[in-house]
Design a protein around this motif. Structure first.
Motif, mmCIF file in Angstrom:
data_model
loop_
_atom_site.group_PDB
_atom_site.id
_atom_site.type_symbol
_atom_site.label_atom_id
_atom_site.label_comp_id
_atom_site.label_asym_id
_atom_site.label_seq_id
_atom_site.Cartn_x
_atom_site.Cartn_y
_atom_site.Cartn_z
ATOM 1 N N GLU A 1 65.960 -18.403 35.958
ATOM 2 C CA GLU A 1 65.625 -19.075 37.206
ATOM 3 C C GLU A 1 64.053 -19.590 36.878
ATOM 4 N N ARG A 2 63.617 -19.734 35.719
ATOM 5 C CA ARG A 2 62.333 -20.401 35.219
ATOM 6 C C ARG A 2 61.311 -20.061 35.968
ATOM 7 N N VAL A 3 61.120 -18.769 36.457
ATOM 8 C CA VAL A 3 60.227 -18.157 37.139
ATOM 9 C C VAL A 3 59.651 -16.823 36.177
ATOM 10 N N ALA A 4 58.215 -16.665 36.415
ATOM 11 C CA ALA A 4 57.416 -15.411 35.289
ATOM 12 C C ALA A 4 56.469 -14.985 36.221
ATOM 13 N N PHE A 5 56.329 -13.647 35.711
ATOM 14 C CA PHE A 5 55.300 -12.588 36.090
ATOM 15 C C PHE A 5 55.194 -11.668 35.209
ATOM 16 N N VAL A 6 54.158 -10.692 35.415
ATOM 17 C CA VAL A 6 54.193 -9.777 34.243
ATOM 18 C C VAL A 6 54.642 -8.190 34.665
ATOM 19 N N PRO A 7 55.551 -7.664 33.776
ATOM 20 C CA PRO A 7 55.970 -6.792 33.780
ATOM 21 C C PRO A 7 55.207 -5.213 34.019
ATOM 22 N N GLY A 8 55.511 -4.486 34.680
ATOM 23 C CA GLY A 8 54.316 -3.376 35.043
ATOM 24 C C GLY A 8 54.357 -2.035 34.197
ATOM 25 N N ALA A 9 55.005 -1.925 33.346
ATOM 26 C CA ALA A 9 54.911 -0.721 32.150
ATOM 27 C C ALA A 9 53.645 -0.817 31.512
ATOM 28 N N PRO A 10 53.280 -1.787 30.954
ATOM 29 C CA PRO A 10 51.926 -2.065 30.167
ATOM 30 C C PRO A 10 50.618 -1.577 30.822
ATOM 31 N N PHE A 11 50.825 -1.778 32.299
ATOM 32 C CA PHE A 11 49.582 -1.326 33.286
ATOM 33 C C PHE A 11 49.425 0.329 33.086
ATOM 34 N N HIS A 12 50.436 0.947 32.604
ATOM 35 C CA HIS A 12 50.214 2.462 32.635
ATOM 36 C C HIS A 12 49.645 3.066 31.460
ATOM 37 N N ALA A 13 48.593 3.884 31.526
ATOM 38 C CA ALA A 13 48.276 4.596 30.251
ATOM 39 C C ALA A 13 49.087 5.693 30.025
ATOM 40 N N THR A 14 49.806 6.241 31.181
ATOM 41 C CA THR A 14 50.599 7.426 31.008
ATOM 42 C C THR A 14 51.769 7.399 31.861
ATOM 43 N N ASP A 15 52.859 7.923 31.520
ATOM 44 C CA ASP A 15 54.224 8.036 32.456
ATOM 45 C C ASP A 15 54.485 6.640 33.171
ATOM 46 N N ALA A 16 54.621 5.554 32.122
ATOM 47 C CA ALA A 16 54.849 4.382 32.811
ATOM 48 C C ALA A 16 56.199 4.133 33.604
ATOM 49 N N ALA A 17 55.775 3.413 34.757
ATOM 50 C CA ALA A 17 56.751 3.298 35.800
ATOM 51 C C ALA A 17 57.504 1.866 35.361
ATOM 52 N N ALA A 18 58.779 1.834 34.660
ATOM 53 C CA ALA A 18 59.215 0.474 34.276
ATOM 54 C C ALA A 18 59.844 -0.426 35.388
ATOM 55 N N ASN A 19 59.919 0.278 36.501
ATOM 56 C CA ASN A 19 60.482 -0.400 37.300
ATOM 57 C C ASN A 19 59.498 -1.412 38.485
ATOM 58 N N THR A 20 58.570 -1.692 37.836
ATOM 59 C CA THR A 20 57.426 -2.190 38.519
ATOM 60 C C THR A 20 57.074 -3.608 38.085
ATOM 61 N N ILE A 21 56.394 -4.640 38.786
ATOM 62 C CA ILE A 21 56.044 -5.933 38.354
ATOM 63 C C ILE A 21 54.631 -6.390 38.886
ATOM 64 N N ARG A 22 53.977 -7.274 38.317
ATOM 65 C CA ARG A 22 52.855 -7.924 39.122
ATOM 66 C C ARG A 22 53.043 -9.281 39.095
ATOM 67 N N LEU A 23 52.720 -9.605 40.548
ATOM 68 C CA LEU A 23 52.798 -11.071 40.890
ATOM 69 C C LEU A 23 51.159 -11.408 41.307
ATOM 70 N N SER A 24 50.761 -12.523 40.735
ATOM 71 C CA SER A 24 49.767 -13.227 41.197
ATOM 72 C C SER A 24 49.919 -14.563 41.875
ATOM 73 N N TYR A 25 48.981 -14.518 43.117
ATOM 74 C CA TYR A 25 49.255 -15.706 43.751
ATOM 75 C C TYR A 25 48.372 -16.814 43.835
ATOM 76 N N SER A 26 47.291 -16.527 42.862
ATOM 77 C CA SER A 26 46.207 -17.169 42.743
ATOM 78 C C SER A 26 46.467 -18.865 42.389
ATOM 79 N N LEU A 27 47.492 -18.933 41.459
ATOM 80 C CA LEU A 27 47.514 -20.465 40.887
ATOM 81 C C LEU A 27 48.605 -21.240 41.807
#
Lengths: 397, 397
Positions: free
Chosen positions: A344-370
């Protein structure tokens, strides 16, 4: 020459390239609708004001603007910041302010100041990835910040982004801030308050800063335990690399020594230009930023409600640039990104790398700034289609 | 809150305020003739060129100039640096270049990359105080660099300023550079070549850079062991906080990760403006700088010969900003400074803090970059008077 890898310091075991950084390099392609970058809308940059400020600094004090300057930062900018922080409830003096190369440098210097290998650091779950990137070089042991007090004993500090956090968009309530201060007092740890987005509230009422609450109960910020990090990256321009720390003098003095060893001082001319720009019309500029991000956030909330399948949950920020999505259990944000880019040519950031412990892989971050409101609607529609097809696949499979 | 001092990391035992830094704060007083600051002559700053460069960057690419940019540094500046280094005998690609916040940040990142507590570092005796300030945070054990090979075993790296060193003004001969490379090869350590003053030669013939000699014998800089640090602080403006590292890619990649955690990237707009300024007329500017520092250095040598009593020895630099004085045994540079300030209103930097091991207290550093030739003569005359009176006192006492 033997392999360089064998020559590096022990800490380099903790310093790794993020896969995300590599992924994000691909996102310059013009046909991708991106919710990935957490960067300010450049159409809101004060380009003309900055041009006038550089011209004036060089015309009136060119030799000074291009010369070395003191590590603490130039006096008028520190005075401006101290007065503004005091008006916002954190009574402080210029001696409580150190100018840093963005708030990223503040986090690096604070890691350097407080952390020996193995020291415990409390972070939210999830937390700002860049803070982990800064602290990792000092080899801490992370524990999830839990306001019930679990795992808090022996921590050096807690790191929090209390207003419209990166990545979740969440805001700590006043009660949560007070509880965190109680906890810090009971267990004897310091608090690092990252206020990167604090000036970008577009809904609801201001919560008091933690440093302000701390000063009120401690009798001033000198007697407190909170260290506030601010930045001009989201409100003026990130390219200047200008942020600040507001903290008790004993902390500022040591951070100043560390900054001297790290890069001597922040760019003199950028400090002078930034001071000129914030001295005039800063509050109006913030008003414009808030209106723009409010419009984008509302478009995002509308699009999520319209397009997302049942089973996807998200936050509703009162400011800042981010919304955080929780996908159905078992869905992996990183694999979803691959599919979203390919299909679909759409991008976001996966959530796992925002976790220092016990990563929740079923998360994502969307930014609406741009993206524009229309692109937000279209991008969320595409993203929902990828999620939906994977949910359907899971149901069939 | 308990005392902050009890909360700091182990490394802070090594990070201390330099008395000199405190002393130098006093030197702003207008009636003091100062040889202390090792800072460029601001009358040589390209003020108009910088003003035009900022105006152009903001007029033609304002949004890009004020936005985040990649950690490695902007491409055209890296291309310019790589081509210039290649022309000067160190064949390299833009991928071998990382833009840093001055060469001070390069030294900090290199300490972070290579040093675990207790690791051995070889430094000249004396060496650049700011390098010690950067490395100290990583808790190394210093040994004096001795080209006979004594104490070299097990060193992580040797740090040298081979051209017109800070503080001594000395230049390593080609034979010394080759011997250092032999030693590094035999003992398996890396070499950090600080080229801060390299472009400021005003007498004698260029010596090849160590990284160039290394590339010639190793078959290219990728196969070498030398890491070169350069800066625009002495040739364009220190206020931009722009320097670079030129090194094998394996080193650049790790330094880039560390820089990302430390401050994300160097100021975008400063990089764009610097690139515009160095792209045009850089060699002419260097010619002007060299002529000015030659004139000042010659005034300094003349004044020293004219005024200094027997028993004082000094170096004769072929470039850069510094001359190093060896006073009679038993005379203390720090105490001499107190007397010089009180009795003659003349300032310099005592030599002891430039020593990582076995400090020679009877040394001082004079910089001739700022005072006019007349002030150089007058300042040296006053300084000689203080030295002479203390020598007379010692003879009587």
């Amino acid at each position: 020459m033997t392999a360089w890898e064998d020559r590096f310091s022990d800490r380099m075991g903790r310093v790794r390239a993020s896969e995300i950084r590599e992924l994000l390099k691909l996102l310059d392609q013009p046909d991708i609708l991106s919710f990935a970058g957490g960067i300010p809308d450049p159409s809101l940059f004060p380009v003309e004001e900055m041009a006038a400020a550089y011209a004036e600094a060089l015309a009136t004090s060119g030799e000074q603007a291009l010369q070395y300057s003191v590590t603490e930062g130039i006096e008028p900018l520190r005075v401006w910041i101290a007065e503004r922080m005091a008006r916002a409830g954190a009574p402080c003096e210029p001696a409580n302010i150190l100018i840093t190369a963005g708030s990223q440098q503040a986090l690096d210097l604070l890691g350097k100041l407080f952390l020996s290998p193995g020291d415990k650091v409390l972070v939210e779950r999830p937390t700002y990835m860049g803070a982990l990137g800064a602290f990792n070089a000092y080899e801490p042991a992370y524990a999830a910040l839990d306001l019930s007090g679990r795992d808090a004993e022996g921590a050096r500090f807690a790191y929090v982004v209390p207003d419209f956090a990166n990545p979740t968009g969440r805001t700590m309530t006043r009660a949560e801030r007070e509880t965190l201060l109680d906890l810090a007092e009971a267990h004897g740890f310091a608090i690092i308050e990252d206020g990167a987005y604090r000036d970008l509230r577009f809904a609801g009422e201001d919560e008091p800063s933690i440093i302000g609450l701390d000063a009120a109960r401690s009798g001033g910020i000198e007697a407190g335990r909170t260290i506030f990090c601010g930045t001009f990256s989201k409100t003026v321009s990130p390219a200047l690399r200008l942020g600040w720390v507001c903290a008790p003098r004993a902390v500022i003095e040591k951070l100043t020594l560390l900054k001297q060893g790290a890069d001597l001082h922040a760019s003199t001319i950028n400090q002078m230009a930034a001071w000129k720009v914030v001295s005039e019309g800063h509050e109006q500029r913030l008003g414009m930023l808030r209106a723009r991000y409010r419009e984008h956030s509302e478009a995002m909330q509308t699009a999520l409600s319209r397009h997302m399948p049942l089973g996807v949950r998200w936050t509703t920020p009162q400011g800042g640039m981010f919304v955080w999505l929780e996908l159905p259990q078992g869905m992996d944000g990183a694999r979803l990104l691959e599919a979203a880019l390919a299909e679909e040519r759409v991008a976001f950031v996966p959530g796992a790398p925002f976790h220092a412990t016990d990563a929740a892989a079923n998360t994502i971050r969307l930014s609406y700034s741009l993206p524009s409101p229309d692109d937000i609607d279209e991008g969320v529609r595409r993203l929902a289609r990828v999620i939906d097809s994977r949910m359907a696949h899971a149901r069939v499979g």
